[in-house]
Design a protein around this motif. Structure first.
Motif, PDB file in Angstrom:
ATOM      1  N   LYS A 144     -51.638 -39.520   1.450  1.00 33.19           N
ATOM      2  CA  LYS A 144     -52.468 -39.539   2.637  1.00 33.19           C
ATOM      3  C   LYS A 144     -51.621 -39.293   3.874  1.00 33.19           C
ATOM      4  N   ILE A 146     -49.284 -37.485   6.394  1.00 42.18           N
ATOM      5  CA  ILE A 146     -49.036 -36.070   6.647  1.00 42.18           C
ATOM      6  C   ILE A 146     -47.529 -35.827   6.629  1.00 42.18           C
ATOM      7  N   TYR A 186     -41.697 -41.899   6.103  1.00 43.81           N
ATOM      8  CA  TYR A 186     -41.431 -43.150   5.410  1.00 43.81           C
ATOM      9  C   TYR A 186     -42.676 -43.791   4.838  1.00 43.81           C
TER      10      TYR A 186
ATOM     11  N   TRP B 244     -41.643 -46.682  11.065  1.00 41.82           N
ATOM     12  CA  TRP B 244     -42.146 -46.766   9.689  1.00 41.82           C
ATOM     13  C   TRP B 244     -42.614 -48.177   9.364  1.00 41.82           C
ATOM     14  N   TYR B 247     -37.998 -53.051   9.403  1.00 39.52           N
ATOM     15  CA  TYR B 247     -36.774 -53.178  10.186  1.00 39.52           C
ATOM     16  C   TYR B 247     -35.515 -53.136   9.339  1.00 39.52           C
ATOM     17  N   VAL B 310     -29.772 -42.497   7.895  1.00 39.37           N
ATOM     18  CA  VAL B 310     -30.412 -42.167   9.168  1.00 39.37           C
ATOM     19  C   VAL B 310     -29.541 -42.515  10.363  1.00 39.37           C
ATOM     20  N   GLU B 530     -50.930 -52.162   5.693  1.00 41.36           N
ATOM     21  CA  GLU B 530     -50.771 -50.847   6.310  1.00 41.36           C
ATOM     22  C   GLU B 530     -51.980 -49.990   5.991  1.00 41.36           C
ATOM     23  N   THR B 531     -52.408 -49.204   6.984  1.00 37.87           N
ATOM     24  CA  THR B 531     -53.504 -48.260   6.721  1.00 37.87           C
ATOM     25  C   THR B 531     -53.398 -47.124   7.730  1.00 37.87           C
ATOM     26  N   GLU B 532     -54.017 -45.991   7.425  1.00 37.82           N
ATOM     27  CA  GLU B 532     -54.026 -44.931   8.441  1.00 37.82           C
ATOM     28  C   GLU B 532     -55.342 -44.166   8.426  1.00 37.82           C
ATOM     29  N   ARG B 584     -46.377 -39.724  20.839  1.00 33.53           N
ATOM     30  CA  ARG B 584     -45.451 -38.869  20.118  1.00 33.53           C
ATOM     31  C   ARG B 584     -44.810 -37.970  21.155  1.00 33.53           C
ATOM     32  N   GLN B 592     -36.387 -32.160  19.871  1.00 29.37           N
ATOM     33  CA  GLN B 592     -36.647 -33.067  18.764  1.00 29.37           C
ATOM     34  C   GLN B 592     -37.866 -33.905  19.071  1.00 29.37           C
ATOM     35  N   ALA B 593     -38.614 -34.190  18.009  1.00 27.01           N
ATOM     36  CA  ALA B 593     -39.783 -35.047  18.185  1.00 27.01           C
ATOM     37  C   ALA B 593     -39.388 -36.487  17.914  1.00 27.01           C
ATOM     38  N   LYS B 612     -49.059 -40.718  14.291  1.00 24.53           N
ATOM     39  CA  LYS B 612     -48.345 -39.958  13.260  1.00 24.53           C
ATOM     40  C   LYS B 612     -48.440 -38.460  13.467  1.00 24.53           C
ATOM     41  N   GLY B 613     -49.548 -38.018  14.053  1.00 21.50           N
ATOM     42  CA  GLY B 613     -49.662 -36.584  14.255  1.00 21.50           C
ATOM     43  C   GLY B 613     -51.063 -36.218  14.675  1.00 21.50           C
ATOM     44  N   GLN B 614     -51.260 -34.914  14.933  1.00 25.74           N
ATOM     45  CA  GLN B 614     -52.562 -34.437  15.356  1.00 25.74           C
ATOM     46  C   GLN B 614     -53.236 -33.761  14.179  1.00 25.74           C
ATOM     47  N   LEU B 622     -53.928 -38.765  14.116  1.00 27.01           N
ATOM     48  CA  LEU B 622     -53.720 -39.544  12.903  1.00 27.01           C
ATOM     49  C   LEU B 622     -52.965 -40.809  13.304  1.00 27.01           C
ATOM     50  N   GLN B 624     -51.497 -44.530  12.344  1.00 28.62           N
ATOM     51  CA  GLN B 624     -51.086 -45.417  11.266  1.00 28.62           C
ATOM     52  C   GLN B 624     -50.918 -46.808  11.859  1.00 28.62           C
ATOM     53  N   PHE B 626     -50.092 -51.026  11.205  1.00 29.58           N
ATOM     54  CA  PHE B 626     -49.494 -52.045  10.339  1.00 29.58           C
ATOM     55  C   PHE B 626     -49.821 -53.418  10.901  1.00 29.58           C
TER      56      PHE B 626
END
Lengths: 196, 670
Positions: A144, A146, A186, B244, B247, B310, B530-532, B584, B592-593, B612-614, B622, B624, B626
């Motif tokens: 789900k 993206i 992630y 994300w 931590y 990272v 968590e859900t989106e 965002r 860089q994003a 998270k994004g378009q 979108l 997300q 938590f």
């Protein structure tokens, strides 16, 4: 307070007194058959090992060492379990294709370039191919979440997942790399972190 | 400016070499003048490195894009604050920053001991300078921040050049915690050099009583405190910037910062045993040296690109320098410990399993096992490559499996340890002190069970956390109560009074309380949700007990970045509790994003929302979301630990009295 050494002497003396009063061969005279002797010995042996005196009168150093061994053994066993549950093999596209069916069911991380024109979106599923030098690997990503912005044709992608018996790669997590910077997605990672 | 910076770095290196040679030869020939001059030189290294650091900051602030470092990590429109912070944002700059911190710490140590501990000090000088020298070598020969930008001409010559604008600071680093995180963590890493230098000095001069531990106790505490704060700030950064929802991910660089903290914690505890009972002498040396080596190893992991992460800097050729240095120190230290083993015999033997000594032994055992597990897990790809020719990595389950029991054992020891008397304790006294806290902690579980929580591991964690808190507080309050009765003061006043009378003891208690809160927060992670969902204005989504309603989608532009954002109203049972604007951003200079998390923190849980994004038509966002229970207790516990560390550092009469290794009436036992 009586010292460790004194305690031990006392105990030795008591034992000597006991054996003086009860000589070892007197036991058979109490009506025990000779064949039963090993049982008695075994019982005495166990009693010797687990007797209060043995366990709690043991040298402190040995007790500490015993405790440490138990802790380290348990933790080592847990570590081994955790390893079996989470070990991931880093494979190249070519290596993975060469392994064929033997790669099925193994946690793998594979990296490669996204083949031009191979990215295809079907609802929640994204299909694409990864290539390194030789043949390309078909990858299926169902999620789900993206995919990251940098996931474009020509970019490098790193996929975590496993080979299916059909010969395509089922990705659970996709990272894309462009211009030497990783942008991870992630959300589907099993590394929910935070637990000590 | 560039030349001045570089030459003052060279000068610093020359002075370091003189100082090492001077102090060593001074000891060899018993020449006090030479030793003195080496000491002064060591202090002047600080001056040289400071000039160099000042030059780099000046170049960064004035945006001199003829310098590669400036062009790589800043741009004109970057706020001044971040321009200065760029000093430690990149590989070579942060190494210079490290060198500067180390030379500062060295100068302070030498100043503190200018008239004291003269038997140890020449060796301390040389070991401090050896580590400073190592970092100067890195700065000069492997990662020079004063490298100019150059372009190869058609005739093969290199011409200097300057860029109109720089590439900008990595957007992930443009965050407040990230700006202070490296200096804090570096202070931790650097601080552990002091106990190491004194340990080596004690070994070399064969003065292996607990003098070196007493001198360095405060330094170890400071380093430990900074290291801990640095780790938590890093976790905070990951939580707020990476978006994300977590931590800690057992990432190699996170692990690298944890390793010396674990052995440092072990050292703080086992040092007490040497001070009081003259035991664990060799072990303390091993811990001090290992902690230092792990600090270097952590830097090596971060800098060499040997494992990808990272947090890591790019690949580089620094690895060889680090390996050579670490192996050299390891061999010398191991050789010295073996050579001095006669002086490292314990003054006493262990009397009983139920004693403070043995509780510290198990504390150390568990901490070291934890450290080794983390080390093994982090290095697994490298190790498997070495032995099997293929890279295998291990994931969080490996670390979590081992660390759940480790954390539980540590919590048990944290709660019960202070009640173990030195030499021997009776079960009766332990029960008297611990039965009530244990009983009450068990009682706390009842409402949790009634609430329907059936996960046994977090329940076990909370039980032990409550146990630590109750046992510690009970003893703390009991002591305060005794004083209140005797002096007739108010309760809070006597609480403060006893704290400042014996800062070591009660500072430790405060740290332990912090540990309990920290683990309480960690255990909350078992219940993360968590859900989106894609949201257009007017749409809403549900997470946990919250309802999120999207009211607006925004776009905008600043000098530094362009952004898209969603405005969400968060409702809890019909009442609006917060307006969240996850964002965002696309940073212009670096292209860089990055994501800006929006958070509604409460003591009970965090509502954490990420853009998270378009959607492809650009009309929906979108989102997300938590819900992370108890996260804030982690930070609160961390702050309490820092406070406790500060209390421990406050000098007091009582603390000094506690140190004699043989108390009156305590004979050498067989």
């Amino acid at each position: 307070m009586e010292g460790q050494e004194e305690k031990r002497k006392n105990w030795k003396r008591n034992r000597q007194d006991f054996f003086a009063k009860n000589p070892p061969d007197s036991r058979t005279e109490r009506g025990l058959a000779k064949s039963e002797l090993p049982v008695v010995w075994f019982y005495a042996f166990l009693k010797g090992i687990f007797s209060f005196e043995r366990v709690f009168g043991m040298n402190t150093k040995w007790k500490m060492a015993a405790g440490a061994t138990v802790i380290v053994a348990v933790l080592g066993w847990l570590a081994f379990n955790g390893f079996q549950e989470s070990n991931t093999y880093y494979k190249t596209v070519d290596e993975l294709l060469a392994m064929k069916q033997s790669a099925v069911g193994m946690r793998v991380r594979v990296a490669g370039d996204l083949v031009n024109g191979s990215i295809e979106r079907r609802g929640d599923t994204v299909l694409f191919r990864l290539v390194e030098k030789g043949p390309s690997l078909p990858v299926r990503y169902v999620g789900k979440a993206i995919l990251p912005d940098s996931f474009k044709e020509g970019a490098q992608a790193i996929c975590d997942g496993e080979m299916t018996p059909q010969g395509d790669f089922l990705a659970r997590r996709v990272q894309a790399k462009c211009a030497s910077k990783y942008e991870a997605d992630y959300s589907t990672a099993d590394s929910k972190g935070g637990k000590p | 400016m560039i030349d001045l910076g570089y030459f003052s770095l060279l000068l610093g290196f020359a002075l370091t070499l003189y100082s090492i040679a001077g102090s060593m030869l001074g000891v060899w020939f018993r020449n006090q003048t030479l030793v003195r001059s080496a000491e002064r030189t060591a202090a002047s290294v600080w001056l040289a490195v400071s000039v160099s650091a000042g030059c780099l900051i000046y170049l960064l602030v004035t945006s001199d894009f003829g310098l590669k470092y400036v062009a790589d990590y800043t741009n004109r429109d970057l706020p001044l604050f971040y321009k200065i912070a760029a000093f430690w944002a990149g590989q070579s700059g942060s190494l210079l920053f490290w060198t500067w911190l180390l030379s500062t710490v060295s100068a302070v140590v030498l100043h503190q001991n200018r008239d004291k501990n003269q038997a140890l000090m020449p060796h301390v000088t040389s070991w401090l300078m050896i580590s400073t020298g190592f970092f100067l070598v890195l700065n000069l020969f492997a990662a020079n921040p004063f490298d100019r930008l150059g372009m190869v001409q058609p005739d093969g010559r290199v011409a200097l050049m300057s860029l109109p604008d720089g590439q900008g600071l990595n957007p992930l680093l443009q965050y407040f915690a990230m700006v202070i995180h490296p200096p804090v963590l570096f202070l931790g890493y650097v601080g552990f050099t002091v106990p190491f230098a004194f340990a080596m000095a004690a070994l070399m001069s064969n003065r292996l009583d607990c003098q070196w531990l007493r001198i360095t106790r405060r330094w170890t505490l400071v380093a430990w405190g900074f290291q801990g704060a640095g780790i938590l700030l890093g976790a905070q950064w990951a939580y707020m910037e990476l978006g994300w929802g977590g931590y800690w991910a057992w990432d190699p660089v996170e692990n690298a910062s944890l390793l010396p903290w674990l052995t440092g914690t072990a050292l703080l505890h086992s040092a007490m045993v040497q001070e009081r009972r003259g035991m664990f002498k060799a072990w303390n040396l091993v811990l001090a040296i290992a902690t230092f080596l792990l600090c270097i190893f952590g830097t090596f992991l971060t800098r060499s690109g040997i494992v990808s992460s990272v947090h890591a800097f790019g690949k580089s050729n620094l690895g060889t320098f680090f390996i050579v240095f670490m192996l050299t120190v390891l061999v010398i230290a191991a050789g010295l410990i073996l050579a001095r083993r006669a002086s490292l015999q314990s003054d006493h033997t262990l009397n009983s399993l139920l004693s403070r000594e043995s509780s510290v032994f198990y504390n150390n055992l568990v901490l070291v096992v934890s450290c080794l597990t983390v080390l093994l897990g982090t290095m697994f790809p490298v190790i498997s490559e070495l032995f099997r020719g293929e890279q295998i990595s291990v994931g969080p389950p490996f670390f979590n499996r081992v660390h759940i029991p480790i954390a539980l054992i540590l919590l048990l020891l944290t709660g019960a340890g202070p009640f173990f008397a030195w030499r021997q304790t009776s079960v009766r006294i332990l029960l008297k002190n611990l039965a009530l806290p244990a009983g009450l902690s068990a009682a706390i579980l009842v409402p949790l069970l009634v609430m329907g929580i059936r996960e046994w591991r977090p329940l076990l964690f909370w039980f032990f956390c409550a146990f630590v808190a109750l046992a510690t507080l009970a003893d703390y309050f009991r002591d305060a109560g005794v004083r209140r009765k005797n002096k007739g003061e108010g309760f809070l006043r006597s609480l403060g009074a006893i704290t400042f009378q014996n800062t070591r003891r009660y500072g430790g208690y405060i740290v332990h309380l912090g540990v309990a809160l920290l683990f309480m927060g960690l255990a909350g992670a078992w219940f993360n949700q968590e859900t989106e969902k894609e949201l257009a204005p007017g749409d809403s989504m549900t997470i946990g007990r919250y309802q999120l309603r999207c009211t607006d989608l925004r776009q905008g532009d600043t000098n530094n970045y362009a952004f898209i954002a969603a405005v969400l109203q968060a409702f809890d049972g019909g009442i609006q509790v917060a307006t969240l604007t996850p964002e965002r951003r696309l940073y212009k200079a670096s292209q860089q994003a990055s994501t800006e998390v929006s958070l509604h923190p409460t003591l009970r849980e965090d509502l954490y929302v990420v853009y998270k994004g378009q959607s492809s038509d650009g009309k929906k966002a979108l989102i997300q979301a938590f819900v992370n229970p108890l996260v804030n207790w982690l930070w609160i516990g961390g702050i309490l630990m820092m406070l406790g560390t500060i209390v421990c550092l406050i000098p007091n009469r009582r603390g000094e009295l506690l140190t004699p290794s043989i108390l009156p009436g305590e004979e050498k036992s067989a």
